[in-house]
Write a protein that holds these residues in place. Sequence first.
Motif, PDB file in Angstrom:
ATOM      1  N   ILE A 307       0.818  -1.217   0.000  1.00 56.27           N
ATOM      2  CA  ILE A 307       0.000   0.000   0.000  1.00 56.27           C
ATOM      3  C   ILE A 307       0.853   1.269   0.000  1.00 56.27           C
ATOM      4  O   ILE A 307       0.662   2.168  -0.826  1.00 56.27           O
ATOM      5  CB  ILE A 307      -0.961   0.000   1.210  1.00 56.27           C
ATOM      6  N   ASN A 308       1.793   1.376   0.923  1.00 52.15           N
ATOM      7  CA  ASN A 308       2.579   2.608   1.000  1.00 52.15           C
ATOM      8  C   ASN A 308       3.570   2.741  -0.143  1.00 52.15           C
ATOM      9  O   ASN A 308       3.952   3.857  -0.507  1.00 52.15           O
ATOM     10  CB  ASN A 308       3.290   2.708   2.349  1.00 52.15           C
ATOM     11  N   LYS A 311       1.351   4.447  -2.504  1.00 52.21           N
ATOM     12  CA  LYS A 311       1.034   5.816  -2.077  1.00 52.21           C
ATOM     13  C   LYS A 311       2.229   6.751  -2.206  1.00 52.21           C
ATOM     14  O   LYS A 311       2.064   7.961  -2.413  1.00 52.21           O
ATOM     15  CB  LYS A 311       0.531   5.805  -0.634  1.00 52.21           C
ATOM     16  N   ASP A 312       3.426   6.224  -2.067  1.00 54.85           N
ATOM     17  CA  ASP A 312       4.637   7.047  -2.149  1.00 54.85           C
ATOM     18  C   ASP A 312       5.080   7.311  -3.577  1.00 54.85           C
ATOM     19  O   ASP A 312       6.037   8.065  -3.799  1.00 54.85           O
ATOM     20  CB  ASP A 312       5.786   6.372  -1.393  1.00 54.85           C
ATOM     21  N   THR A 319       3.494   6.554 -13.291  1.00 54.47           N
ATOM     22  CA  THR A 319       2.714   5.983 -12.191  1.00 54.47           C
ATOM     23  C   THR A 319       1.326   5.563 -12.669  1.00 54.47           C
ATOM     24  O   THR A 319       0.832   4.487 -12.321  1.00 54.47           O
ATOM     25  CB  THR A 319       2.611   6.996 -11.037  1.00 54.47           C
ATOM     26  N   THR A 325      -5.750   0.772 -10.504  1.00 55.52           N
ATOM     27  CA  THR A 325      -6.412   1.210  -9.275  1.00 55.52           C
ATOM     28  C   THR A 325      -7.937   1.136  -9.327  1.00 55.52           C
ATOM     29  O   THR A 325      -8.583   1.226  -8.283  1.00 55.52           O
ATOM     30  CB  THR A 325      -6.009   2.657  -8.950  1.00 55.52           C
ATOM     31  N   ASP A 338      -9.211   0.468  -2.878  1.00 54.45           N
ATOM     32  CA  ASP A 338      -9.331   0.448  -1.422  1.00 54.45           C
ATOM     33  C   ASP A 338     -10.780   0.267  -0.952  1.00 54.45           C
ATOM     34  O   ASP A 338     -11.074   0.404   0.240  1.00 54.45           O
ATOM     35  CB  ASP A 338      -8.743   1.716  -0.818  1.00 54.45           C
ATOM     36  N   HIS A 346      -5.948  -3.625  -2.158  1.00 53.37           N
ATOM     37  CA  HIS A 346      -4.658  -3.180  -2.673  1.00 53.37           C
ATOM     38  C   HIS A 346      -4.789  -2.733  -4.127  1.00 53.37           C
ATOM     39  O   HIS A 346      -5.651  -3.235  -4.858  1.00 53.37           O
ATOM     40  CB  HIS A 346      -3.633  -4.330  -2.629  1.00 53.37           C
ATOM     41  N   ASP A 467       2.711  -0.167   5.769  1.00 55.39           N
ATOM     42  CA  ASP A 467       1.421   0.282   6.282  1.00 55.39           C
ATOM     43  C   ASP A 467       0.930  -0.681   7.365  1.00 55.39           C
ATOM     44  O   ASP A 467       0.991  -1.901   7.192  1.00 55.39           O
ATOM     45  CB  ASP A 467       0.400   0.321   5.141  1.00 55.39           C
TER      46      ASP A 467
END
Length: 509
Positions: A307-308, A311-312, A319, A325, A338, A346, A467
């Motif tokens: 997850i992170n 997010k990062d 991306t 997503t 999510d 995920h 996360d």
Amino acid sequence: MNKRYFLPLAIAAMIGASSCVKLTEDPKATLTPGNYFNTQSELDGAVTSAYRALAIDGAWGFTSKLTSYFGSDDLTTHPASNKAENREFDRLQGTSINNSLRAEWEGPWNTIYQVNNVITNYEKVAATTPDAVQKRNYAGGQAYFLRGICYFYLVRTFGPLPIVTGPAEITVIPERQGPDKVYAQIISDLKKAAEMLPDKWPAGVDVGRPGALSARAVLANVYLTMAGWPLNQTSNYNLAAAEAKAVMDAKKYDLVPDYLDVFKTNNNIESVFGLEYNVAGQLPNRSFGATCIPDDEGGWDDFFPEINYFKDAPVCKRTDETFHTQIKSNKFGVISWDDPRTATHHPYYNKFRYAAGDGIVETPTKVISFNASTNKTTDVVRFAETLLTYAEASAMSANTVSDEAYEALNKVRRRAGLKDIVKGLSATAFRDSVVNERKYEFAGEFGQRWFDIVRLQLLPKVIARRDPNEFKDLPLNPAAVANPGPKYLAPIPFRDLNLSPGWTQNATY
């Protein structure tokens, strides 16, 4: 590789059925040089056999080639289903009896045994003209390349290794040698390959064959890796930069303009070395298509990012092209990654869905079909890697960042849709920028992120950034969290360790 090189079915079936490669196994049971290498065509067939041994499902043809790299932040897997073997390493709880781990061990060893026979015997093939000598040397050069790259993956994954460079004696169990000696062998093999091969094979000829520039690109990565853990030989930064620069200056490779096209096309201008696949020739690539499609869409759900890690990721075109997503759920329609109704909560990888036009078929709202077996080339080395290797190595070797180093990094960033890195960084800060660029340029790709984590000892930071909702009912190994160092190496598979008296298992396994 290219279908003109497919082996006769009897030989192909024999190699495909070889599911157990032991260090005590006599490779002459697979190839018999005394009566096999009589002509150039037979020699070429032996080299093709070695490629196939590396490309099959039980080696680098399926996601099992990633098993021990799941400790990285760019890889996680379904919390249930049939993913237990990947989950072990995702939780830093890997074991030596993990069956999927064997692909990382057996595939390269099978190939090493076969190319050892080629290297030992290729000069016995009669060659009476300069052209014939060149063709013979090209076969030998490919064998040296394959042995070098196989040892490179093995040493980064398993640490100390036996060094086997000739036909193995069935009664001899060679000792594991330290990484310094293994790297010396890798360098020797890749230099020999660079001497014997053309810079790059002509377009459409001998597709999938490495050239001298392929060997030098791998050498650049070898030297970069040697500058980090476990050898920490920082003098090798200069050698890494020199090899990468030679590949760049040859101007034989470039970046594909659109990042996503790297993963939707075969043998493009960015592919420095890739393994070829052909479903009709009974050599499918099962690392694309179904394997990274969510369970909600009917896929296999083998791997996706943490997850992170997602997010990062920087906000950019790359991306958008990398991640999937909006889940096209068979039950609920299009929902966000999510959404509590998804199976894993995920995001997924978008870039591996398509393969070479034979992966997924979908509309904006629905998955129509997908394939588990594709013809997609696995790009083991991309030109983007060479650019970023040069950028990092040149800065670290000189302790200052040249305009060329900035340009190498920024070329990758521009393709991603990112702004140039502004000049004025220290060498270390610039190195960190390059490593972060690699983190997303090679998202989910064959060990790339994990090998950066290993050489730079980043696992504590990766663990800290995890996360808390990252499958919290399946926590990380507490001992590994407290002392992650031993987890940089995978265990030697138990069966091979058991057959090799005198070997000691890697720590904590």
